[in-house]
Structures are given as C-alpha cells and as structure tokens.
Enzyme design. Sequence first.
Site, PDB file in Angstrom:
ATOM      1  N   ILE A 233      -9.431   3.655 -12.583  1.00  0.00           N
ATOM      2  CA  ILE A 233     -10.670   3.591 -11.818  1.00  0.00           C
ATOM      3  C   ILE A 233     -10.430   3.625 -10.310  1.00  0.00           C
ATOM      4  O   ILE A 233     -11.382   3.766  -9.546  1.00  0.00           O
ATOM      5  CB  ILE A 233     -11.484   2.328 -12.182  1.00  0.00           C
ATOM      6  CG1 ILE A 233     -10.646   1.062 -11.984  1.00  0.00           C
ATOM      7  CG2 ILE A 233     -11.975   2.413 -13.610  1.00  0.00           C
ATOM      8  CD1 ILE A 233     -11.408  -0.222 -12.314  1.00  0.00           C
TER       9      ILE A 233
ATOM     10  N   GLY B  53      -2.087   3.475  -2.136  1.00  0.00           N
ATOM     11  CA  GLY B  53      -0.757   3.894  -1.726  1.00  0.00           C
ATOM     12  C   GLY B  53       0.362   3.266  -2.527  1.00  0.00           C
ATOM     13  O   GLY B  53       1.431   3.854  -2.663  1.00  0.00           O
ATOM     14  N   MET B  54       0.155   2.055  -3.054  1.00  0.00           N
ATOM     15  CA  MET B  54       1.235   1.385  -3.761  1.00  0.00           C
ATOM     16  C   MET B  54       0.881   1.030  -5.196  1.00  0.00           C
ATOM     17  O   MET B  54       1.753   0.634  -5.959  1.00  0.00           O
ATOM     18  CB  MET B  54       1.634   0.105  -3.021  1.00  0.00           C
ATOM     19  CG  MET B  54       0.540  -0.932  -2.946  1.00  0.00           C
ATOM     20  SD  MET B  54       1.088  -2.479  -2.210  1.00  0.00           S
ATOM     21  CE  MET B  54       2.146  -3.101  -3.499  1.00  0.00           C
ATOM     22  N   ALA B  55      -0.400   1.173  -5.575  1.00  0.00           N
ATOM     23  CA  ALA B  55      -0.779   0.764  -6.920  1.00  0.00           C
ATOM     24  C   ALA B  55      -2.014   1.522  -7.364  1.00  0.00           C
ATOM     25  O   ALA B  55      -2.750   2.081  -6.554  1.00  0.00           O
ATOM     26  CB  ALA B  55      -1.042  -0.742  -6.974  1.00  0.00           C
TER      27      ALA B  55
ATOM     28  N   LYS C  78      -4.111  -3.997 -12.116  1.00  0.00           N
ATOM     29  CA  LYS C  78      -3.483  -3.242 -11.028  1.00  0.00           C
ATOM     30  C   LYS C  78      -2.008  -3.039 -11.386  1.00  0.00           C
ATOM     31  O   LYS C  78      -1.280  -4.005 -11.619  1.00  0.00           O
ATOM     32  CB  LYS C  78      -3.600  -4.000  -9.711  1.00  0.00           C
ATOM     33  CG  LYS C  78      -2.932  -3.272  -8.541  1.00  0.00           C
ATOM     34  CD  LYS C  78      -2.860  -4.146  -7.296  1.00  0.00           C
ATOM     35  CE  LYS C  78      -4.189  -4.237  -6.616  1.00  0.00           C
ATOM     36  NZ  LYS C  78      -4.073  -4.907  -5.295  1.00  0.00           N
TER      37      LYS C  78
ATOM     38  N   ASP D 295      -6.039  -8.683   5.690  1.00  0.00           N
ATOM     39  CA  ASP D 295      -6.439  -7.290   5.480  1.00  0.00           C
ATOM     40  C   ASP D 295      -7.928  -7.231   5.152  1.00  0.00           C
ATOM     41  O   ASP D 295      -8.342  -6.579   4.186  1.00  0.00           O
ATOM     42  CB  ASP D 295      -5.612  -6.655   4.359  1.00  0.00           C
ATOM     43  CG  ASP D 295      -5.742  -5.129   4.340  1.00  0.00           C
ATOM     44  OD1 ASP D 295      -6.126  -4.555   5.387  1.00  0.00           O
ATOM     45  OD2 ASP D 295      -5.472  -4.511   3.294  1.00  0.00           O
TER      46      ASP D 295
END
Length: 697
Positions: free
Chosen positions: A41, A45-47, A64, A158
Amino acid sequence: MPTDRQPHEVARPARQGTSGGLADPVTGRVLDGRYRIGPRIARGGMASVYEATDLRLDRVVAVKVMHVGLGDDEEFAARFVREARAAARLSHPNVVAVFDQGDDQGTVFLAMELVPGHTLRDVIAKEAPMSPSRALALVEPVVSALAAAHRSGIVHRDVKPENVLIADDGRVKVADFGLAKAVGTDTQHTATGGVLIGTVSYLAPELVSEGISDARADVYAVGVLLYELLTGAKPHEGESPIQVAYKHVHEDVAPPSRLVPSLPGYVDALVARATSRDRGLRPADAGVLLHHVHRVAHALAEGVREDPELTQDLAPLLLHPDTGEIVVEEPGPARPPGPGVDPGATGDHEPTSMLRTVSAPDSPVRAAALPGLPGLPDPRGPQPDAPASAVSPARPAGPARRRRWRGPVAVLLAVLLATTLGIGAWWYGWARYSTVPSVLEQGRASAVAELEDAGFEVVLGEAVYSNRVPEGRVVTAEPGAGSRALEGDEVTIVLSLGIEQYPVPELAGRTLEEARSALAEVELEVGRVKERFSETVPDDQVVRSTPGPGKELRPGAAVDLVVSKGRKPVNVGDWVGEPADEAQRTLERKGLVVQRNEDVFSDDVAAGDVVAQEPTGGTLFKGDTVTLTVSKGPELVEVPGVRAQGVDAARAQLESLGFVVQVENISDYLGLGYVFRTDPGAGELVPKGSTITLFLV
C-alpha cells in the site's frame, strides 16, 4: 522543491500494483509464522508497507518491511528497532500503535495499526489555504500526540504532513517514529558535513546549523506545518535542499497574513512563536505549544477578530511602544549618510535597519521609518550643501549678507531639530527599554536575582511539569530572553516541577467506572481488565491494581485492573441414592456446609444412602448449607410366634403387622389346619412387608 517522502505506513490508500508487472516477493509470505503479507500500500526510500493479516489474533494490520539488503546495515536495522521501541512506549489515541517487531530470516519488519484513510498532505492539496479554525482542528491532535511523546522523553524529529494520518472516521494519528530519539542524545545534523535526517522543509534551524535536537525542533516543524495549512505554501522554498536549509537558518518565517490578509494577528503571533529561529523563544515543548493552540482556538471559536493582549502574549518579537503592534527589524536600503549626519553613525554605505509594524489585518501592512533613527532618509529630502566660504564679520551688514547667513542657519536648525527628534524617538522607542536576560534552566533564586538586577519585577507563574528541565529550575519566562521591556515591568517565570509523575490511587473496592475516573484525574489510563471471582469483593468492584497504589507513573501510563465477578457459584449436584458419607465429603470440599437430617426408613433406598436433599440441585455459594436425609433402610419387624394356632388366626396376626402371608402344607400333612412352623421363624427381625410362610400340619 524536492522532498524526502516516507511511506504512509498505516494509511490505506487505493491499492497499487507492482512495478512493471513483476510480482512482489514479499506479498504472500508469512513473516514470523504470524503475519500473512497482502498487497503493498506504500513504498518509501528504506521500506515498503503492506496490508497484512495477523493469523494469531485474526486482525488486519499494516506491516512495514525494510527493503532487501538494508537489513544488513546495522544503522538502518537500529532505526527500525528504535521506531518500534519509541512508538511502543507511547499509548495515546493520536499515535499510531506499534504491535510487534521482528526479523524473519533477514526480513526486518514492524507490525502496526492499520488506519484506513489518507494523509495530511492530501488534505493540504485539496483544502489549503484553509480557515484558521480548520487548521487548528487538524494541528491540535498532532500537538497532543507530540506532547505525549515529549512527556515520555521522545522527540519525533520528522514531523511533516506525510506522517500525519487522517482516518476515514476523522481520527488524526501521528506515524513514523523511525527518526525518534530520546531527548538529550547526540545527533549528527549539519548543513554541510553531516547527514540531514528529516524532511528539509520542516527542519529547525538548530538542526541545520548546530546539529542539536530537542522537543523544540518538533515545535518548529508544527509551526511550519500550520503555516502551510493556513497559506497552502511552504514558508521557505529553494532550488535545492541546501538552499531551503540555509533559509531556515537565516530567514524568519513570514507572517501568514502576508498571503492571507484576513488572518487575525494572534494567529500570526502563534506561527511566529512556534517558528522562531531562536529556539529559546519557542515553547519549551509540545505541551506548552498545546496550551497556546487551545488559547488561539478558543479565541477563534468566540469570534474574536483581534486580541492585542493575546497577540502580545504569544509574539516572540518586540512590540511597538505606542501601538502595541509586532515590530520586526528589516534591512534598510544602503545609502550614504545625509547632510548633517555623522557618517560614523552607521558606517559608510553599510545597510541600516528600519522598524516595521505588523498591522492589524483590517489595515494594510505598512513599513514606516521612524524619525530620527540613524541612517534613515531625512524626511525633508536632500538639502543643499552649506557655502564653502565664510563671510568676514567685519563687513557691513546688508541684504546680501543676511541672505548668505540665512541658508547655514536654516540648515543648522534643521539638523538640530532632526537630531532632537531622533534622540527623542531613540529614547522613547528603544533606549528607555532594557533587554530581558536569559534565565532559562536557572534556579529560582538565581533567576530572580538576575532579573531584579536588570530592573524588572519578578512574578512566579504556576509551576509546570517538564521532562527536560530539572525540578525547581526555570522552564519559561515571559517576556522571553532578548525581549525589550521597561524597567519595573513584570517578567513572569515558570518553574519546573520535574518529570511529570502521578501516584496510582487506591482503587480496590471501587467500581470499574469509579476506577476509570480516579485514574483520569491523575492522567493515567486503564490498561488490561481481568475478571476474577471473589468471595469478599462484590461484583464489578476492583480487587487489585498493577502497579499497586502509591506507585508513581508518567501521564498516560496504563494501570491493569482485576475486577470482581462476585462470588463463585458452586454446583451442588444430585446426591439422592448415593452414599451419604461420600456426598458430605464432596460438598464440604467445595466449601458448602452439610447438615444431615434424622435418618428415616426407606424400602427403596439402601441404608446409608441419601433419601432426599435440599436444595435438590443447581448452584450455591461457599458457606451455604445443603441438607441431606439419609436412609436407615427398610423398617424391621419381629416375626411373632404363631405355632399351634389355627391358620386363620395366625394369618390375621401376621397381616396386622404388615407381613404378607403364604400357606403351605408339610409333607406329612394330617389335615388339621394348625401351624406347625413359620419361615422366617418366630423372633426373627425382617423388613416390614416381608412374606411369612405358614407350614400347616
């Protein structure tokens, strides 16, 4: 401008197919023997994030999964674990719950709450610019979630629209604590040499320039987010991330009313307070910011058009001494000094500064040069230079001489007037004000002494809890450090109560609802509730709590409860026809009291067995009584002697005693009709109703 996009890991948008028609190798797998992976879904960039089914608990979750190869990188793997631990420590309705974390043969994953819906980025694209009431309604749950994180010693680092999820039912949740780190830990964050972690559009200046982060970095990001909701644009734009980062460090966030003139001044002040480049002027953490948000939201709900007092209270900048409007310094035009002005006042051809007042939205924003400030244009315009040659006083006075003196005198008077006005404006607009010193994190005595030495009156505000500032030290000061105020003005300092913790109240004996209310009063929550039978605690009352009473916990911590289901019912059973001794032993083991009635004769129930019981079955509670009636067997009657009696007389006597009579002749029967003997014999005890055989001679 490029942005760092993370996957919307728990918001479920429309399902997307795999790239290029290739099957996703993760889809269809069962991770850790528990999570069956469904469609992807979101991808970052990393997952990547997948919809999955928790086979153990039969529920739909979001999983994830770190991209292949990154799991071998200790830094990325540590970030994944850090995200799980950081989010798992938080129990808040506006924080996405993390359920599990694991590593399945090199596939590192997180299992978390699945929130069907969209992100705040989608809301901004569709609705921004939006009304301040709508913007604050979206921001308030975000700040509430961050306040819970800050109370737990966690900084998100973040905060951005992509990490704010809007569920289909309207719930707002903050996601992705992958960058979260405990307050006070070192972070490598530089604009040039380090690694910029987080989305550059929302980075606080100190993260870029100094490489430090605390709760105020999240406050800055929320301020930028609020600006974006109000205006539909980011406050700083650039061709590259480095340019944007540079602007965060060197340029203030402009008032959103520049783009939306209808905004009240106190909304501008809230944005300015949250996005101050000097982090010392920002709210100390999201808890303080949440208080400011509530004040502004209340003013908007009341329909307040302008509130100078609220604006002044929120604004981190100077206020004009006459109008009370926000005053900010802006670079003025570089120009040579005018006639009669000392070139050394500002430095030859150096930029000067003007004071600009941010006016109320009803009037246009204006930039006005205050008279007499060094380096500002003379309001009379350019003046002619004085004559280079002097006139000898010995010459006779005449019209020409008077005209020659009139010019220099006028210039001198103009200079004196301008100087006087300038000094007056300087005094009334600046010099008579003193700078408020910084007393943050100082002890009470030290802070009071420093402020009083600077000429201010000190007022103690209501103390607050702080996870960052030790107990007894200053958390905030109003006006803040660097502000200008008159000597004798009040400076309100707020002291820290230390880390916010509350003792668990005594809950035993309270109903479940009463326990919930008692915990809510000290900002604690009810955790797991288990029901147990209790012989001493009535139904729906608390038996015990874990942790127990007096244990101090952080706000939002869960307290597990054991609640009584009342007395445990005991099954009595049916013991009629069963041995009475066995029935008594069994019932007494169950906690019942056995009472045996006077034994009775029974032709049907053997001696020692139960003839009747009360109650006849069902359930009782410990300590209740069961009555057993025990059989003595049939009633015994002695056989009378009827030998030599006639058969009729013998029969009558035996039948009167309840016997059944049977007549037989002996083998040598003579026909006399007298009883020769009986069976059973005379004197024997036999059950009433037994058959007696008469043998006749």
